[in-house]
Write a protein that holds these residues in place. Structure first.
Motif, mmCIF file in Angstrom:
data_model
loop_
_atom_site.group_PDB
_atom_site.id
_atom_site.type_symbol
_atom_site.label_atom_id
_atom_site.label_comp_id
_atom_site.label_asym_id
_atom_site.label_seq_id
_atom_site.Cartn_x
_atom_site.Cartn_y
_atom_site.Cartn_z
ATOM 1 N N PRO A 40 0.791 -1.214 -0.043
ATOM 2 C CA PRO A 40 0.017 -0.033 0.128
ATOM 3 C C PRO A 40 0.761 1.267 -0.015
ATOM 4 N N LEU A 41 1.904 1.366 0.530
ATOM 5 C CA LEU A 41 2.949 2.681 0.772
ATOM 6 C C LEU A 41 3.768 2.899 -0.351
ATOM 7 N N LEU A 42 2.853 3.478 -1.456
ATOM 8 C CA LEU A 42 3.648 3.906 -2.792
ATOM 9 C C LEU A 42 4.803 4.703 -2.414
ATOM 10 N N SER A 43 4.613 5.604 -1.417
ATOM 11 C CA SER A 43 5.816 6.403 -1.220
ATOM 12 C C SER A 43 5.571 6.941 0.433
ATOM 13 N N THR A 44 6.835 7.161 0.879
ATOM 14 C CA THR A 44 6.824 7.835 2.443
ATOM 15 C C THR A 44 7.892 9.027 2.231
ATOM 16 N N VAL A 45 7.419 9.739 3.326
ATOM 17 C CA VAL A 45 7.958 11.177 3.549
ATOM 18 C C VAL A 45 8.209 11.248 4.976
ATOM 19 N N ASP A 46 9.065 12.002 5.359
ATOM 20 C CA ASP A 46 9.434 12.328 6.757
ATOM 21 C C ASP A 46 8.974 13.601 7.161
ATOM 22 N N ASP A 47 7.676 13.471 7.991
ATOM 23 C CA ASP A 47 6.879 14.609 8.276
ATOM 24 C C ASP A 47 7.170 14.872 9.914
ATOM 25 N N SER A 48 8.191 14.629 10.378
ATOM 26 C CA SER A 48 8.388 14.746 11.780
ATOM 27 C C SER A 48 7.994 16.018 12.330
ATOM 28 N N PRO A 49 7.769 16.433 13.583
ATOM 29 C CA PRO A 49 7.777 17.904 13.950
ATOM 30 C C PRO A 49 9.101 18.397 14.052
ATOM 31 N N SER A 50 9.162 19.740 13.992
ATOM 32 C CA SER A 50 10.385 20.345 13.820
ATOM 33 C C SER A 50 11.303 20.387 15.175
ATOM 34 N N ASP A 51 10.543 20.106 16.131
ATOM 35 C CA ASP A 51 11.384 19.855 17.380
ATOM 36 C C ASP A 51 11.731 18.295 17.583
ATOM 37 N N GLU A 52 11.437 17.665 16.761
ATOM 38 C CA GLU A 52 12.117 16.212 16.948
ATOM 39 C C GLU A 52 11.325 15.523 17.990
ATOM 40 N N ALA B 148 8.909 13.656 18.193
ATOM 41 C CA ALA B 148 8.347 12.512 17.744
ATOM 42 C C ALA B 148 8.867 12.365 16.402
ATOM 43 N N GLY B 149 8.889 10.949 15.951
ATOM 44 C CA GLY B 149 9.106 10.744 14.453
ATOM 45 C C GLY B 149 7.892 10.288 13.645
ATOM 46 N N VAL B 150 7.854 11.122 12.611
ATOM 47 C CA VAL B 150 6.427 10.847 12.069
ATOM 48 C C VAL B 150 6.770 10.559 10.408
ATOM 49 N N LEU B 151 6.420 9.182 9.886
ATOM 50 C CA LEU B 151 6.469 9.140 8.537
ATOM 51 C C LEU B 151 5.352 9.133 7.768
ATOM 52 N N THR B 152 5.081 9.627 6.752
ATOM 53 C CA THR B 152 3.768 9.897 6.006
ATOM 54 C C THR B 152 3.734 8.774 4.977
ATOM 55 N N GLY B 153 2.863 7.719 4.924
ATOM 56 C CA GLY B 153 2.767 7.023 3.817
ATOM 57 C C GLY B 153 1.621 7.428 2.975
ATOM 58 N N PHE B 154 1.886 7.442 1.505
ATOM 59 C CA PHE B 154 0.946 7.877 0.588
ATOM 60 C C PHE B 154 0.271 6.471 -0.086
ATOM 61 N N VAL B 155 -0.875 6.296 -0.043
ATOM 62 C CA VAL B 155 -1.570 5.088 -0.886
ATOM 63 C C VAL B 155 -2.423 6.027 -1.898
ATOM 64 N N THR B 156 -1.978 5.869 -2.948
ATOM 65 C CA THR B 156 -2.690 6.625 -4.091
ATOM 66 C C THR B 156 -2.926 5.828 -5.324
ATOM 67 N N GLY B 157 -3.970 6.340 -6.140
ATOM 68 C CA GLY B 157 -4.237 5.724 -7.255
ATOM 69 C C GLY B 157 -5.315 4.645 -7.242
ATOM 70 N N SER B 158 -5.007 3.502 -7.983
ATOM 71 C CA SER B 158 -5.924 2.211 -7.801
ATOM 72 C C SER B 158 -5.383 1.606 -6.364
ATOM 73 N N GLU B 159 -4.076 1.624 -5.935
ATOM 74 C CA GLU B 159 -3.930 1.078 -4.443
ATOM 75 C C GLU B 159 -4.849 1.665 -3.410
ATOM 76 N N ALA B 160 -4.964 2.999 -3.667
ATOM 77 C CA ALA B 160 -5.940 3.592 -2.657
ATOM 78 C C ALA B 160 -7.279 3.066 -2.517
ATOM 79 N N SER B 161 -7.889 2.799 -3.965
ATOM 80 C CA SER B 161 -9.204 2.064 -3.993
ATOM 81 C C SER B 161 -9.208 0.739 -3.191
ATOM 82 N N THR B 162 -8.245 0.116 -3.498
ATOM 83 C CA THR B 162 -7.855 -1.282 -3.086
ATOM 84 C C THR B 162 -7.770 -1.413 -1.267
#
Lengths: 476, 73
Positions: free
Chosen positions: A321-333, A335-349
């Protein structure tokens, strides 16, 4: 001229509606904003990840060319935070894991370059102000992006990469969009290079604390002019005024609002579901108009621990499902936050899976992507396909035939009803910047009554108008 | 064909920037997406397909021309 004593109802408290409302209040208008959901923001929303840590569940990124967004942020006292992209990228292509310094997957680089050249040629063909008048508009509007790929691109690596790229850029399955829409979208966002880039591009920054803070701040300023839980189902107009009807509330009554002008600031498919009397002369959406297919998955860690291993957190996978991931952690670190993008036909599934199945699929995928990391503490799913009052994200996808049918009247008022929303913005269509620009544009349209709005009275004259209507419209 | 031709490719892909024979593509504002377009242009114009690794080893017109020459030989 100004907007003094003009009664305006704004339908939709997303970024477009809130921006328009703020401008109109400043011009002296009497403004009411109706929002169907129990929160403001629309496709901008905050998602709680950990104690005090909020991630962007919807729209998130911006760059230096997003001038109206940056100006609005300054006004509201909000700052940017850089999107972390330092370190190596991770790729999982057909189950083979590699890490490299490049952000582009380790596929045949010459073939990818050829693909980008072909896309650049298409983008250069688009007339930026009126894409439906581009030289080959009819041909490109009929053709789906998937068909174009099958006909024009032979290289298997380019064929692997293309749907990943279109998924990431537009949250689209190439089968669901026309070539005209694809090329327009890439052009509208500032070109392929700008739209794709983090540093120096459209993903350079996030709003510190979350993009929802901007909507909340605008809504706070508007105060009790914003009414939540008001789902607009009908808009009736006479020559003298407009009546906006909502679905029955808890007490069974149908709230009604009277106004001189109405702004519909909704995604096209939702605007299309409202009953207009007299009816719309041109549709806001067609059967080909699809929802942006995006599910965002937020993975919470105690800290951005991938950075210690020289990884940026950016990844691309050829399978979901996670076609791409991006580091979206808060600026003060904190916490660690990875955002996974599920897009296109994978999102429907993915959207069709149970909560448990979604969690299992995400954890299995992240384990293959980052085997050296412990599993995330939290996994939060924001599914835009099932979001009742958004119906998709990032933006509506114009399918075959849509641009020629919808494009010429995207901003043409329907009598006293005017249109806003990121899908009505020729510049930065689909982005927060486009939403804000549409809000400013529509507010100016009402205050100055310039632009396409001048022909407004024609709607009533042609449908059920009397002589009085004609007289009234002539002095307007 | 010469390193001068690769300078022209850099200019076409990067837009209006000053490119010298030893200019580093990434310091000129290039990124990996644009680098693939340089590689496809080199393949078209010189008939030589360089890899991503070839590119990053010395991402300048001189460096890339040396790679093309070595590949032809």
């Amino acid at each position: 001229m100004n907007g003094e004593s003009m009664r305006v109802v704004v339908v939709g408290a997303g970024l477009a509606g809130l921006t328009a409302a703020a401008d109109l209040v400043a011009a002296g208008a009497d403004v009411t904003v109706l929002e169907a959901d129990d929160r403001v923001g629309g496709r901008v929303r905050g998602v709680d990840i950990a104690d005090g840590v909020v991630a962007d569940g919807g729209a998130a990124y911006l760059g230096i060319r997003h001038t109206e967004l940056l100006a609005l942020m300054r006004e509201q006292g909000l700052n940017v935070v850089s999107t972390g992209m330092t370190g190596d990228s991770t790729f999982l292509l057909s189950d083979r894991r590699t890490t490299t310094a490049s952000r582009v997957p380790p596929l045949d680089a010459v073939a990818l370059g050829d693909l980008f050249d072909r896309l650049e040629e298409l983008v250069a063909e688009i007339r930026p102000d009126k894409p439906w008048l581009s030289p080959r508009a009819e041909e490109l509007d009929r053709l789906t992006a998937a068909r174009w790929l099958a006909d024009e691109i032979d290289n298997p690596d380019a064929k692997t990469f293309f749907p990943l790229f279109i998924g990431e850029m537009m949250a689209a399955d190439p089968a669901a969009i026309s070539v005209l829409h694809m090329a327009f979208y890439l052009r509208s966002g500032g070109g392929i290079r700008y739209l794709n880039a983090f540093e120096g591009g459209a993903q350079q920054w996030r709003i510190d604390g979350g993009a929802h803070l901007l909507c909340r701040s605008l809504a706070d300023q508007l105060g009790d002019r914003v009414r939540l839980g008001q789902s607009v189902c009908a808009i009736d107009q006479t020559s003298a005024e407009v009546e906006v009807q909502c679905a029955p509330g808890a007490d069974g009554t149908r709230p009604r609002y009277r106004a001189d002008r109405v702004i519909v600031a909704l995604p096209p498919a939702l605007a299309q579901r409202i009953t207009f009397r007299p009816g719309l002369r041109s549709p806001r959406a067609t059967a080909s108009t699809g929802p942006g297919c995006a599910v965002k998955v937020h993975l919470g860690y105690p800290a951005p621990i991938w950075r210690e291993q020289g990884l940026s957190g950016w990844s691309v996978s050829s399978h979901g499902p996670l076609l791409s991931t991006v580091d979206d952690s808060p600026s003060d670190e904190s916490a660690g936050v990875l955002t996974g993008f599920v897009t296109g036909s994978e999102a429907s599934t993915f959207s069709a899976l149970s909560d448990r199945e979604q969690q299992d699929a995400v954890l299995a995928h992240v384990g293959r992507l980052f085997p050296q990391l412990p599993p995330p503490d939290r996994c939060t799913v924001t599914d835009w396909l099932t979001a009742k009052y958004s119906r998709g994200c990032y933006a509506a996808l114009f399918g075959p035939g849509d641009w020629l049918r919808l494009g010429p009247t995207l901003t043409t008022p329907h009598g006293r009803v005017h249109w806003a929303g990121t899908e009505t913005s020729i510049d930065f269509f689909g982005l927060m910047e486009g939403a804000i620009r549409s809000g400013h544009r529509v507010a100016a349209e009402l205050v100055h009554r310039t632009g396409p709005g001048d022909a407004a009275a024609g709607v009533l004259v042609s449908s059920h108008a009397s002589g009085a209507d004609l007289n009234h419209s002539s002095v307007e | 064909m010469s390193a001068g031709h690769i300078i022209q490719i850099f200019r076409r892909v990067l837009g209006p920037v000053e490119v010298a024979p030893h200019s580093d593509f990434f310091e000129l504002g290039g990124d990996s997406l644009l680098a693939t377009r340089v590689l496809s242009a080199i393949a078209r114009d010189f008939g030589t397909e360089l890899s991503w690794d070839d590119f990053i080893e010395n991402p300048s017109p001189d460096g890339l021309f040396a790679k093309v020459t070595a590949a032809v030989r």
